[in-house]
Write a protein that holds these residues in place. Sequence first.
Motif, PDB file in Angstrom:
ATOM      1  N   LEU A  29       0.853  -1.150  -0.033  1.00  0.00           N
ATOM      2  CA  LEU A  29      -0.065   0.092  -0.075  1.00  0.00           C
ATOM      3  C   LEU A  29       0.776   1.284   0.142  1.00  0.00           C
ATOM      4  O   LEU A  29       0.499   2.364  -0.634  1.00  0.00           O
ATOM      5  CB  LEU A  29      -0.877  -0.208   1.284  1.00  0.00           C
ATOM      6  CG  LEU A  29      -2.147  -0.934   1.036  1.00  0.00           C
ATOM      7  CD1 LEU A  29      -3.200  -0.725   2.310  1.00  0.00           C
ATOM      8  CD2 LEU A  29      -3.028  -0.391   0.080  1.00  0.00           C
ATOM      9  N   GLU A  30       2.113   1.176   0.702  1.00  0.00           N
ATOM     10  CA  GLU A  30       2.871   2.277   0.659  1.00  0.00           C
ATOM     11  C   GLU A  30       3.478   2.703  -0.784  1.00  0.00           C
ATOM     12  O   GLU A  30       3.675   3.878  -0.963  1.00  0.00           O
ATOM     13  CB  GLU A  30       4.004   2.218   1.621  1.00  0.00           C
ATOM     14  CG  GLU A  30       4.728   1.106   1.356  1.00  0.00           C
ATOM     15  CD  GLU A  30       6.113   0.787   2.419  1.00  0.00           C
ATOM     16  OE1 GLU A  30       7.051   0.360   1.832  1.00  0.00           O
ATOM     17  OE2 GLU A  30       5.602   0.943   3.509  1.00  0.00           O
ATOM     18  N   GLU A  31       3.478   1.745  -1.699  1.00  0.00           N
ATOM     19  CA  GLU A  31       3.728   1.974  -2.886  1.00  0.00           C
ATOM     20  C   GLU A  31       2.648   2.179  -3.906  1.00  0.00           C
ATOM     21  O   GLU A  31       2.980   2.683  -5.211  1.00  0.00           O
ATOM     22  CB  GLU A  31       4.626   0.634  -3.467  1.00  0.00           C
ATOM     23  CG  GLU A  31       6.102   0.585  -2.415  1.00  0.00           C
ATOM     24  CD  GLU A  31       6.807  -0.781  -2.712  1.00  0.00           C
ATOM     25  OE1 GLU A  31       5.852  -1.565  -3.722  1.00  0.00           O
ATOM     26  OE2 GLU A  31       7.673  -1.010  -2.219  1.00  0.00           O
ATOM     27  N   TYR A  32       1.527   1.795  -3.617  1.00  0.00           N
ATOM     28  CA  TYR A  32       0.305   1.946  -4.430  1.00  0.00           C
ATOM     29  C   TYR A  32      -0.197   3.268  -4.650  1.00  0.00           C
ATOM     30  O   TYR A  32      -0.175   3.977  -3.507  1.00  0.00           O
ATOM     31  CB  TYR A  32      -0.563   1.033  -4.161  1.00  0.00           C
ATOM     32  CG  TYR A  32      -1.983   0.889  -4.765  1.00  0.00           C
ATOM     33  CD1 TYR A  32      -1.841   0.077  -5.885  1.00  0.00           C
ATOM     34  CD2 TYR A  32      -3.161   1.256  -4.578  1.00  0.00           C
ATOM     35  CE1 TYR A  32      -2.780  -0.056  -6.793  1.00  0.00           C
ATOM     36  CE2 TYR A  32      -4.232   1.156  -5.504  1.00  0.00           C
ATOM     37  CZ  TYR A  32      -3.940   0.489  -6.452  1.00  0.00           C
ATOM     38  OH  TYR A  32      -4.958   0.089  -7.376  1.00  0.00           O
ATOM     39  N   GLN A  33      -0.415   3.431  -5.715  1.00  0.00           N
ATOM     40  CA  GLN A  33      -1.063   5.140  -5.975  1.00  0.00           C
ATOM     41  C   GLN A  33      -2.265   5.153  -5.263  1.00  0.00           C
ATOM     42  O   GLN A  33      -3.206   4.274  -5.186  1.00  0.00           O
ATOM     43  CB  GLN A  33      -1.287   5.327  -7.385  1.00  0.00           C
ATOM     44  CG  GLN A  33       0.120   5.384  -8.097  1.00  0.00           C
ATOM     45  CD  GLN A  33      -0.191   5.650  -9.632  1.00  0.00           C
ATOM     46  OE1 GLN A  33      -1.384   5.404 -10.177  1.00  0.00           O
ATOM     47  NE2 GLN A  33       0.673   5.707 -10.396  1.00  0.00           N
ATOM     48  N   LYS A  34      -2.478   6.112  -4.437  1.00  0.00           N
ATOM     49  CA  LYS A  34      -3.916   6.487  -3.758  1.00  0.00           C
ATOM     50  C   LYS A  34      -5.129   6.803  -4.640  1.00  0.00           C
ATOM     51  O   LYS A  34      -5.644   7.578  -3.958  1.00  0.00           O
ATOM     52  CB  LYS A  34      -3.623   7.344  -2.534  1.00  0.00           C
ATOM     53  CG  LYS A  34      -2.360   6.813  -1.747  1.00  0.00           C
ATOM     54  CD  LYS A  34      -3.109   5.719  -0.737  1.00  0.00           C
ATOM     55  CE  LYS A  34      -2.090   5.241   0.123  1.00  0.00           C
ATOM     56  NZ  LYS A  34      -2.795   4.274   1.215  1.00  0.00           N
ATOM     57  N   GLU A  35      -5.024   6.693  -6.004  1.00  0.00           N
ATOM     58  CA  GLU A  35      -6.276   6.983  -6.737  1.00  0.00           C
ATOM     59  C   GLU A  35      -7.329   6.434  -6.280  1.00  0.00           C
ATOM     60  O   GLU A  35      -8.442   7.069  -6.343  1.00  0.00           O
ATOM     61  CB  GLU A  35      -5.794   6.804  -8.181  1.00  0.00           C
ATOM     62  CG  GLU A  35      -4.883   7.664  -8.569  1.00  0.00           C
ATOM     63  CD  GLU A  35      -4.218   7.080 -10.117  1.00  0.00           C
ATOM     64  OE1 GLU A  35      -4.922   6.321 -10.778  1.00  0.00           O
ATOM     65  OE2 GLU A  35      -3.250   7.749 -10.599  1.00  0.00           O
ATOM     66  N   LYS A  36      -7.385   5.251  -5.808  1.00  0.00           N
ATOM     67  CA  LYS A  36      -8.594   4.360  -5.473  1.00  0.00           C
ATOM     68  C   LYS A  36      -8.930   4.303  -3.835  1.00  0.00           C
ATOM     69  O   LYS A  36      -7.842   4.295  -3.307  1.00  0.00           O
ATOM     70  CB  LYS A  36      -8.347   3.085  -5.818  1.00  0.00           C
ATOM     71  CG  LYS A  36      -8.405   2.758  -7.478  1.00  0.00           C
ATOM     72  CD  LYS A  36      -8.338   1.540  -7.996  1.00  0.00           C
ATOM     73  CE  LYS A  36      -8.294   1.441  -9.377  1.00  0.00           C
ATOM     74  NZ  LYS A  36      -8.253   0.087  -9.818  1.00  0.00           N
ATOM     75  N   LYS A  37      -9.932   4.154  -3.568  1.00  0.00           N
ATOM     76  CA  LYS A  37     -10.263   4.200  -2.308  1.00  0.00           C
ATOM     77  C   LYS A  37      -9.978   2.876  -1.716  1.00  0.00           C
ATOM     78  O   LYS A  37     -10.319   2.035  -2.229  1.00  0.00           O
ATOM     79  CB  LYS A  37     -11.820   4.445  -1.858  1.00  0.00           C
ATOM     80  CG  LYS A  37     -12.282   4.283  -0.510  1.00  0.00           C
ATOM     81  CD  LYS A  37     -12.008   5.655   0.246  1.00  0.00           C
ATOM     82  CE  LYS A  37     -12.517   5.501   1.583  1.00  0.00           C
ATOM     83  NZ  LYS A  37     -11.997   6.236   2.584  1.00  0.00           N
ATOM     84  N   VAL A  38      -9.053   3.029  -0.428  1.00  0.00           N
ATOM     85  CA  VAL A  38      -8.910   1.458   0.159  1.00  0.00           C
ATOM     86  C   VAL A  38      -9.359   1.515   1.280  1.00  0.00           C
ATOM     87  O   VAL A  38      -9.291   2.632   2.144  1.00  0.00           O
ATOM     88  CB  VAL A  38      -7.153   1.647   0.030  1.00  0.00           C
ATOM     89  CG1 VAL A  38      -6.558   0.412   0.861  1.00  0.00           C
ATOM     90  CG2 VAL A  38      -6.389   1.727  -1.149  1.00  0.00           C
TER      91      VAL A  38
END
Length: 54
Positions: A29-38
């Motif tokens: 998650l720290e590397e994943y783009q925060k474009e989507k709601k997690v």
Amino acid sequence: MYAVCAEHVEQAIDLYVDEYELSPDLHRLEEYQKEKKVPDHCLYCSLPPVYLLT
């Protein structure tokens, strides 16, 4: 998409494979783009998620 803690990542992979009959893409998650709601907690427990399976 499954958000899971480090403890439950193997269970989530098994669930994903059973459901979609494909191997998931595994993202930290720290590397994943925060474009989507997690989600703010693991699919299996109340810990914060570390991995995202897509």
